[in-house]
Design an enzyme around this catalytic site. Sequence first.
Site, PDB file in Angstrom:
ATOM      1  N   GLY A 350       0.743  -1.139   0.084  1.00 11.61           N
ATOM      2  CA  GLY A 350       0.043   0.100  -0.187  1.00 11.61           C
ATOM      3  C   GLY A 350       0.788   1.257  -0.048  1.00 11.61           C
ATOM      4  O   GLY A 350       2.163   1.302  -0.059  1.00 11.61           O
ATOM      5  N   GLY A 355       4.884   6.929   2.120  1.00 13.06           N
ATOM      6  CA  GLY A 355       5.644   6.327   1.083  1.00 13.06           C
ATOM      7  C   GLY A 355       4.830   4.984   0.854  1.00 13.06           C
ATOM      8  O   GLY A 355       3.939   4.685   1.389  1.00 13.06           O
ATOM      9  N   LYS A 374       9.167  -0.351   4.298  1.00 17.16           N
ATOM     10  CA  LYS A 374       8.363   1.055   3.905  1.00 17.16           C
ATOM     11  C   LYS A 374       9.593   1.989   3.376  1.00 17.16           C
ATOM     12  O   LYS A 374      10.436   2.138   3.946  1.00 17.16           O
ATOM     13  CB  LYS A 374       8.045   1.622   5.234  1.00 17.16           C
ATOM     14  CG  LYS A 374       7.214   3.129   5.010  1.00 17.16           C
ATOM     15  CD  LYS A 374       6.463   3.489   6.084  1.00 17.16           C
ATOM     16  CE  LYS A 374       4.946   3.269   5.740  1.00 17.16           C
ATOM     17  NZ  LYS A 374       4.078   3.549   6.768  1.00 17.16           N
ATOM     18  N   ASP A 470       0.258  10.584  14.613  1.00 14.23           N
ATOM     19  CA  ASP A 470      -0.437  10.417  13.476  1.00 14.23           C
ATOM     20  C   ASP A 470      -1.399   9.086  13.530  1.00 14.23           C
ATOM     21  O   ASP A 470      -1.470   8.223  12.927  1.00 14.23           O
ATOM     22  CB  ASP A 470       0.278  10.193  12.225  1.00 14.23           C
ATOM     23  CG  ASP A 470      -0.518  10.397  10.795  1.00 14.23           C
ATOM     24  OD1 ASP A 470      -1.657  10.690  10.936  1.00 14.23           O
ATOM     25  OD2 ASP A 470       0.024   9.869   9.950  1.00 14.23           O
TER      26      ASP A 470
END
Length: 668
Positions: A350, A355, A374, A470
């Site tokens: 994903g 990123g 990632k 986040d």
Amino acid sequence: MAKTPLHLLCILILLASNSIQSHSLQDDFLFSGFNEAATNITLNGGAVIEHKGTIRLTNDTERVLGHAFYSNPIQFKNKNNTKVFSFSTSFAFAIIPQYPKLGGHGFAFTISPSNKLSNGYPSQYLGLLNPHDLGNFSNHLFAVEFDTVQDFEFNDINDNHVGINLNNMVSNKSVKACFFTDGSVQDLNLKSGSVIQTWIDYNSSTNHLEVRLSPTSSKPSSPILSYKLDLTPILQETMYIGFSSSTGLLSSSHYILGWSFKINGESKTLSLKHLPSLSSHTNHSKKSLFLGLSVSFLILLVLAVSLAFYIKMRNCDVIEAWELEVGPHRFSYKELKQATKGFKEKNLLGFGGFGKVYKGVLVSPNSKTEIAVKQISHESKQGVQEFISEIETIGKLRHRNLVQLLGWCRKKNDLILVYDYMENGSLDKYIFEKPRRILKWEERFRIIKGVACGLVYLHEEWEQTVIHRDVKAGNVLLDSDMNAKLGDFGLAKLYDHGENPSTTRVVGTMGYLAPELTRTGKPTTSSDVFAFGALLLEVVCGRRPIEGKALPEELVLVDWVWDKWRVGEVMEVVDKKLGGVYDEVEVLLVVKVGLLCSDELPQRRPTMRQVVRYLEGEVKLPEIDGFAGKKEGYSYRREFFERENTWSSAGDDVESAFASSLQLSGGR
Ligand SMILES: *[C@@H]1O[C@H](CO)[C@@H](O)[C@H](O)[C@H]1NC(C)=O
Ligand SMILES: *[C@@H]1O[C@H](CO)[C@@H](O)[C@H](O)[C@H]1NC(C)=O
Ligand SMILES: *[C@@H]1O[C@H](CO)[C@@H](O)[C@H](O)[C@H]1NC(C)=O
Ligand SMILES: *[C@@H]1O[C@H](CO)[C@@H](O)[C@H](O)[C@H]1NC(C)=O
Ligand SMILES: *[C@@H]1O[C@H](CO)[C@@H](O)[C@H](O)[C@H]1NC(C)=O
Ligand SMILES: *[C@@H]1O[C@H](CO)[C@@H](O)[C@H](O)[C@H]1NC(C)=O
């Protein structure tokens, strides 16, 4: 008179024994630079004596250590069990960090039983000790550290301090670096690149150890560090004296320019102007240097840079045993490329705000480990660098509700992070729009509680407060047993240093952003709580915090839930996909906690620990009728949407338009 022959004999014996000792042992020396005396210094690790006469303990290379010891042992006692002698030493040093404000990691003057310190680790261990011998009495190690990184593990007071260490990396006493001049104290930056002289004096009759610092050649009358201490049990009869230094993910060049030492007396103060000067590679004269560059020199430079780059790339592939132990470790790019089959589309799991994420498999002779890789590309080198300095910290976070960071790899400005692979992907795939599968209420409740525990750990239970910044459904990952694990903690920080103005001010994801964040731009634990509140409501309602496709009055989830709460119809917000199968008491509890967390005023929001107590039913929820003024905050948001008339277009575009508008208004 009859005594005289005997007396003489005694003196003779004493002299003889003394001369035997002084034959092999010396207790007084002065080096004003090290060019001619190279044979008296034993070097180790990356340490070198440079042509100009300085000892360079380390250069900018990451994770190396450097030792420089006086080659001969020093006698510190007459016999093993007698009192230790007084001693005194002065030395001049300079620390030039790779990045101006970030040191890595520092150095220490040390007295140790060996001149090799072969068990020392780099990074925070300064090449002195390792995780297994910390605090062991049999180390017989004395050190005065000049530390330029704050390691919470060792209770460091800041990233610019001087400390006294006994057999341990935790200092028995430390002070911020400073010096006395004319009776007033002034701050001193250890990693400024300028030459600093240090005096360490130990008086064994008063058991006093004193440390003085100065950027000049004159010894200040007052010490900055004074410590009462009997070194007798620490020091053995003969010991080696020297310097130990190390770099970590961040690095500095550590230099010693001159050094004097004396047993039972005061060491000579160094005259700084008579010491070798530091090389011209300090970047003061870059401009004039560039003007004078000839073409051939340019070619040489290119060659040198590519060589350095080559060495760096090669270094990147060597993973030493201690790297595996000291937190997350560095992966080679090759290894990750292999694991993800060349970052193939097929392996793409994903895209995140940061990123692409790939699935990978690490194959070793006796195991196969699934990993998530990632890739983060970033403009700002400084941002990446600072983030890397935190990986050491972040990698130590361990909790069943956090996704474990396994390591990283850096390729130019691309940062690659390696995490545990989470089989069931992210929570958003299960609650929004067309879910993969509809989660039952018990599962949802368990996930919520898991995330809350992970946040309590980040906020309160670790040695340092970590703000996630986040929290959102997309960052809640689910393992094979549908256990919730928070991912991406700390990452948002990377974007604080970014160059894109729309992401500089406020990071986070629209709908999860606490209102005060747009004003202050300063994330806190309560802004995480706000985002967690939004997450709770999403999980109950099965929709995003801002839903472009919803009716205008349902656009902002919190507003909508709040409106329903006021009119006593709150159960209407519950996700229809649950088909009415849920525990009403629990659902109501979660909605209430969600509303409490979404309070506009940060000081009225509960802490994550309180949230956990509410969710576990340990503490009764406070009444939440008293939300005066609540409405205004949110109608402001709604007004925005109505005015801009953007709510009819769905998804991220609305979110980003809204976000940038908020940033504009917040940035005034
Ligand atoms: C270096 O060692 C030699 C012999 O070992 C000695 O004569 C000399 O004084 C030493 N120099 C210093 C500065 O200690
Ligand atoms: C840094 O020091 C190490 C060890 O002495 C050396 O191999 C390396 O080439 C040096 N790097 C630079 C950039 O000077
Ligand atoms: C002093 O102690 C050290 C370490 O315990 C030992 O190796 C050394 O032989 C002892 N020296 C004497 C003279 O007893
Ligand atoms: C201290 O070090 C000694 C020698 O290495 C070792 O035998 C001993 O077990 C260590 N003690 C502790 C508490 O680790
Ligand atoms: C120094 O600190 C250690 C704990 O870090 C302690 O065990 C030791 O007794 C202290 N030594 C002195 C001389 O205070
Ligand atoms: C240690 O302190 C005592 C008392 O202040 C003083 O007489 C002596 O000279 C000092 N010794 C050294 C080596 O400085």
